[in-house]
Design a protein around this motif. Structure first.
Motif, PDB file in Angstrom:
ATOM      1  N   ALA A  15      -1.473   5.073  -6.100  1.00  0.00           N
ATOM      2  CA  ALA A  15      -2.817   4.522  -6.247  1.00  0.00           C
ATOM      3  C   ALA A  15      -2.949   3.205  -5.502  1.00  0.00           C
ATOM      4  O   ALA A  15      -3.957   2.957  -4.822  1.00  0.00           O
ATOM      5  CB  ALA A  15      -3.147   4.335  -7.726  1.00  0.00           C
ATOM      6  N   ALA A  16      -1.925   2.350  -5.611  1.00  0.00           N
ATOM      7  CA  ALA A  16      -1.957   1.068  -4.912  1.00  0.00           C
ATOM      8  C   ALA A  16      -2.017   1.265  -3.398  1.00  0.00           C
ATOM      9  O   ALA A  16      -2.730   0.536  -2.692  1.00  0.00           O
ATOM     10  CB  ALA A  16      -0.734   0.235  -5.284  1.00  0.00           C
ATOM     11  N   ALA A  17      -1.296   2.260  -2.903  1.00  0.00           N
ATOM     12  CA  ALA A  17      -1.311   2.538  -1.466  1.00  0.00           C
ATOM     13  C   ALA A  17      -2.687   3.023  -1.012  1.00  0.00           C
ATOM     14  O   ALA A  17      -3.187   2.624   0.048  1.00  0.00           O
ATOM     15  CB  ALA A  17      -0.244   3.567  -1.119  1.00  0.00           C
ATOM     16  N   VAL A  18      -3.318   3.875  -1.818  1.00  0.00           N
ATOM     17  CA  VAL A  18      -4.653   4.362  -1.471  1.00  0.00           C
ATOM     18  C   VAL A  18      -5.661   3.221  -1.517  1.00  0.00           C
ATOM     19  O   VAL A  18      -6.524   3.095  -0.637  1.00  0.00           O
ATOM     20  CB  VAL A  18      -5.085   5.499  -2.413  1.00  0.00           C
ATOM     21  CG1 VAL A  18      -6.548   5.862  -2.185  1.00  0.00           C
ATOM     22  CG2 VAL A  18      -4.214   6.725  -2.210  1.00  0.00           C
ATOM     23  N   ILE A  19      -5.557   2.369  -2.530  1.00  0.00           N
ATOM     24  CA  ILE A  19      -6.466   1.228  -2.624  1.00  0.00           C
ATOM     25  C   ILE A  19      -6.321   0.329  -1.394  1.00  0.00           C
ATOM     26  O   ILE A  19      -7.311  -0.092  -0.792  1.00  0.00           O
ATOM     27  CB  ILE A  19      -6.200   0.434  -3.918  1.00  0.00           C
ATOM     28  CG1 ILE A  19      -6.631   1.248  -5.139  1.00  0.00           C
ATOM     29  CG2 ILE A  19      -6.930  -0.904  -3.896  1.00  0.00           C
ATOM     30  CD1 ILE A  19      -6.190   0.670  -6.467  1.00  0.00           C
ATOM     31  N   ALA A  20      -5.081   0.066  -0.994  1.00  0.00           N
ATOM     32  CA  ALA A  20      -4.848  -0.782   0.177  1.00  0.00           C
ATOM     33  C   ALA A  20      -5.413  -0.154   1.444  1.00  0.00           C
ATOM     34  O   ALA A  20      -5.936  -0.836   2.322  1.00  0.00           O
ATOM     35  CB  ALA A  20      -3.356  -1.043   0.337  1.00  0.00           C
ATOM     36  N   SER A  21      -5.318   1.165   1.532  1.00  0.00           N
ATOM     37  CA  SER A  21      -5.764   1.873   2.727  1.00  0.00           C
ATOM     38  C   SER A  21      -7.280   2.007   2.808  1.00  0.00           C
ATOM     39  O   SER A  21      -7.848   2.025   3.905  1.00  0.00           O
ATOM     40  CB  SER A  21      -5.128   3.263   2.763  1.00  0.00           C
ATOM     41  OG  SER A  21      -5.626   4.038   3.807  1.00  0.00           O
ATOM     42  N   THR A  22      -7.946   2.109   1.652  1.00  0.00           N
ATOM     43  CA  THR A  22      -9.378   2.433   1.644  1.00  0.00           C
ATOM     44  C   THR A  22     -10.293   1.263   1.328  1.00  0.00           C
ATOM     45  O   THR A  22     -11.510   1.392   1.458  1.00  0.00           O
ATOM     46  CB  THR A  22      -9.659   3.544   0.618  1.00  0.00           C
ATOM     47  OG1 THR A  22      -9.273   3.100  -0.695  1.00  0.00           O
ATOM     48  CG2 THR A  22      -8.901   4.820   0.952  1.00  0.00           C
ATOM     49  N   THR A  23      -9.740   0.125   0.931  1.00  0.00           N
ATOM     50  CA  THR A  23     -10.573  -1.016   0.539  1.00  0.00           C
ATOM     51  C   THR A  23     -10.929  -1.856   1.756  1.00  0.00           C
ATOM     52  O   THR A  23     -10.098  -2.100   2.636  1.00  0.00           O
ATOM     53  CB  THR A  23      -9.846  -1.885  -0.504  1.00  0.00           C
ATOM     54  OG1 THR A  23      -9.559  -1.085  -1.653  1.00  0.00           O
ATOM     55  CG2 THR A  23     -10.713  -3.064  -0.930  1.00  0.00           C
ATOM     56  N   GLU A  24     -12.163  -2.292   1.802  1.00  0.00           N
ATOM     57  CA  GLU A  24     -12.661  -3.126   2.903  1.00  0.00           C
ATOM     58  C   GLU A  24     -11.776  -4.355   3.108  1.00  0.00           C
ATOM     59  O   GLU A  24     -11.409  -5.035   2.150  1.00  0.00           O
ATOM     60  CB  GLU A  24     -14.091  -3.562   2.580  1.00  0.00           C
ATOM     61  CG  GLU A  24     -14.735  -4.475   3.593  1.00  0.00           C
ATOM     62  CD  GLU A  24     -16.133  -4.903   3.176  1.00  0.00           C
ATOM     63  OE1 GLU A  24     -16.504  -6.063   3.425  1.00  0.00           O
ATOM     64  OE2 GLU A  24     -16.852  -4.060   2.585  1.00  0.00           O
ATOM     65  N   LYS A  25     -11.447  -4.627   4.352  1.00  0.00           N
ATOM     66  CA  LYS A  25     -10.624  -5.786   4.675  1.00  0.00           C
ATOM     67  C   LYS A  25     -11.481  -7.046   4.747  1.00  0.00           C
ATOM     68  O   LYS A  25     -12.640  -7.004   5.138  1.00  0.00           O
ATOM     69  CB  LYS A  25      -9.909  -5.590   6.018  1.00  0.00           C
ATOM     70  CG  LYS A  25      -9.138  -4.281   6.141  1.00  0.00           C
ATOM     71  CD  LYS A  25      -8.105  -4.096   5.037  1.00  0.00           C
ATOM     72  CE  LYS A  25      -7.358  -2.783   5.200  1.00  0.00           C
ATOM     73  NZ  LYS A  25      -6.456  -2.502   4.041  1.00  0.00           N
ATOM     74  N   VAL A  26     -10.880  -8.160   4.372  1.00  0.00           N
ATOM     75  CA  VAL A  26     -11.555  -9.462   4.469  1.00  0.00           C
ATOM     76  C   VAL A  26     -10.972 -10.173   5.684  1.00  0.00           C
ATOM     77  O   VAL A  26      -9.811 -10.594   5.683  1.00  0.00           O
ATOM     78  CB  VAL A  26     -11.351 -10.295   3.187  1.00  0.00           C
ATOM     79  CG1 VAL A  26     -12.035 -11.656   3.329  1.00  0.00           C
ATOM     80  CG2 VAL A  26     -11.898  -9.538   1.976  1.00  0.00           C
ATOM     81  N   LEU A  27     -11.773 -10.290   6.728  1.00  0.00           N
ATOM     82  CA  LEU A  27     -11.281 -10.800   8.011  1.00  0.00           C
ATOM     83  C   LEU A  27     -11.940 -12.122   8.388  1.00  0.00           C
ATOM     84  O   LEU A  27     -13.081 -12.405   8.009  1.00  0.00           O
ATOM     85  CB  LEU A  27     -11.560  -9.775   9.117  1.00  0.00           C
ATOM     86  CG  LEU A  27     -10.971  -8.369   8.918  1.00  0.00           C
ATOM     87  CD1 LEU A  27     -11.421  -7.456  10.044  1.00  0.00           C
ATOM     88  CD2 LEU A  27      -9.459  -8.425   8.811  1.00  0.00           C
ATOM     89  N   GLY A  28     -11.210 -12.890   9.148  1.00  0.00           N
ATOM     90  CA  GLY A  28     -11.730 -14.113   9.763  1.00  0.00           C
ATOM     91  C   GLY A  28     -11.180 -14.182  11.174  1.00  0.00           C
ATOM     92  O   GLY A  28      -9.963 -14.263  11.361  1.00  0.00           O
ATOM     93  N   GLY A  29     -12.050 -14.083  12.164  1.00  0.00           N
ATOM     94  CA  GLY A  29     -11.579 -14.076  13.545  1.00  0.00           C
ATOM     95  C   GLY A  29     -10.706 -12.880  13.863  1.00  0.00           C
ATOM     96  O   GLY A  29      -9.831 -12.955  14.742  1.00  0.00           O
ATOM     97  N   GLY A  30     -10.928 -11.790  13.149  1.00  0.00           N
ATOM     98  CA  GLY A  30     -10.146 -10.587  13.372  1.00  0.00           C
ATOM     99  C   GLY A  30      -8.843 -10.525  12.611  1.00  0.00           C
ATOM    100  O   GLY A  30      -8.095  -9.546  12.727  1.00  0.00           O
ATOM    101  N   HIS A  31      -8.550 -11.545  11.825  1.00  0.00           N
ATOM    102  CA  HIS A  31      -7.298 -11.604  11.069  1.00  0.00           C
ATOM    103  C   HIS A  31      -7.598 -11.600   9.571  1.00  0.00           C
ATOM    104  O   HIS A  31      -8.633 -12.106   9.123  1.00  0.00           O
ATOM    105  CB  HIS A  31      -6.500 -12.851  11.429  1.00  0.00           C
ATOM    106  CG  HIS A  31      -6.182 -12.965  12.891  1.00  0.00           C
ATOM    107  ND1 HIS A  31      -5.229 -12.201  13.502  1.00  0.00           N
ATOM    108  CD2 HIS A  31      -6.728 -13.762  13.851  1.00  0.00           C
ATOM    109  CE1 HIS A  31      -5.171 -12.507  14.783  1.00  0.00           C
ATOM    110  NE2 HIS A  31      -6.076 -13.449  15.027  1.00  0.00           N
ATOM    111  N   GLY A  32      -6.665 -11.059   8.776  1.00  0.00           N
ATOM    112  CA  GLY A  32      -6.841 -11.052   7.336  1.00  0.00           C
ATOM    113  C   GLY A  32      -6.801 -12.447   6.747  1.00  0.00           C
ATOM    114  O   GLY A  32      -5.857 -13.196   6.992  1.00  0.00           O
TER     115      GLY A  32
END
Length: 330
Positions: free
Chosen positions: A301-318
């Motif tokens: 479940a944690a792997a799926v959450i990491a894969s499918t959750t919107e990323k929070v980016l700044g300048g293209g980086h997390g």
């Protein structure tokens, strides 16, 4: 024909909600998602509640499994892929549109018979090749094609299949009442033009659990639907939802304005509504609740959450994360 009733006094309010998720950027919480949820144990008893799951919400497209079952009960025969598209909120990909077209062709129907509004495909490849919005590309076109198929089988009027008092809509309403075990207090109009029935998250959870756990003996139509979804998860929703279903063995679907249904293989069921209508925290919250209930594998479940959750980016980086984070229940 206006079928919208006055707004019910018991609709979900901010006082019925708790914090379900937060978005953190550069060490500071930037946004908070409030909502309500309920978790049912495999035996149907309430395992957990967040906020007030008795307040009314529109289930939106999470109503589609019950609509599809009503279509099957009306005598319509569909292949597995067609049945999935009948209950889908699809992306309008060429593959989705091809399956919907096959439903129409099988029952002597055409694109012109559809009464859902025209739309652009959400699928990028299909959108690039589209010249204009079409009814076939609209995410509910499979449901509408199946509605029309029921009209053909039963010699019901086609032009009025979305009307409140159409025989198909009466059958759908009866099916919803059967699966929720409650009388419907309020009816509105969904984005595709079909009737949509307000209900509590608790009632929605009861209904979805009954659908997801049906056997060939207890309810052959519900069982056929679930079997088809398991075999063709690609067709039901966005790719992120298909990934969750294929990896975790769950049945899950999102609805517009922040609604999620999810049932684990053992029958543990979650329904939730994000108050602001956002869909972005849905999988994170829903899968986290199933994981905490020990209904799905926590690491997967944690792997799926990491894969499918919107990323929070700044300048293209997390620079942060969107994560499941509860506040205290009132």
């Amino acid at each position: 024909m206006n079928t919208t009733s006055p707004r019910p006094a018991t609709a979900l309010t901010i006082d019925d909600t708790v914090q379900l998720a937060v978005l953190e950027r550069s060490g500071m919480i930037e946004s908070r998602h409030l909502g309500a949820a309920i978790v049912l144990a495999p035996d149907g008893s309430e395992m957990r509640r967040l906020g007030n799951p008795q307040a009314l919400v529109y289930p939106r497209s999470t109503l589609k499994p019950m609509q599809a079952i009503a279509v099957l009960r009306s005598g319509v025969t569909l292949t597995e892929e067609q049945l999935v598209l009948a209950s889908a909120s699809h992306t309008g990909s060429h593959r989705h549109q091809s399956v919907v077209s096959s439903i129409l062709a099988a029952y002597g129907l055409t694109f012109g018979d559809l009464r859902c509004p025209p739309d652009w495909p959400a699928d990028s490849e299909a959108r690039q090749s589209a010249d204009a919005p079409t009814r076939l590309a609209m995410n509910c076109s499979g449901k509408h094609a199946s509605f029309l198929a029921a009209c053909v089988v039963n010699d019901w009027p086609r032009e009025s299949y979305l009307h409140h008092d159409h025989p198909l809509q009466v059958r759908i309403r009866e099916t919803v009442v059967e699966f929720t075990s409650v009388e419907l207090a309020h009816e509105g109009t969904d984005g595709c033009g079909a009737p949509v029935f307000a209900m509590s998250l608790a009632s929605l959870a009861t209904a979805i659990q009954r659908v997801a756990t049906a056997t060939a003996d207890s309810d052959p139509h519900a069982h056929a639907l679930v079997s088809a979804i398991r075999a063709h998860a690609w067709g039901l929703d966005m790719p992120q939802v298909a990934e969750a279903m294929n990896t975790l063995g769950i049945i899950a679907k999102r609805g517009a304005e922040g609604v999620l249904i999810a049932a684990a293989p053992d029958g543990t069921t979650v329904t939730l509504k994000v108050l602001d209508g956002s869909i972005r925290p849905l999988l994170s919250v829903g899968l986290s609740l199933l994981s905490e209930a020990s209904a799905i594998d926590a690491a997967k479940a944690a792997a799926v959450i990491a894969s499918t959750t919107e990323k929070v980016l700044g300048g293209g980086h997390g620079v942060g994360e969107l994560r499941y984070q509860l506040s205290s229940t009132p």
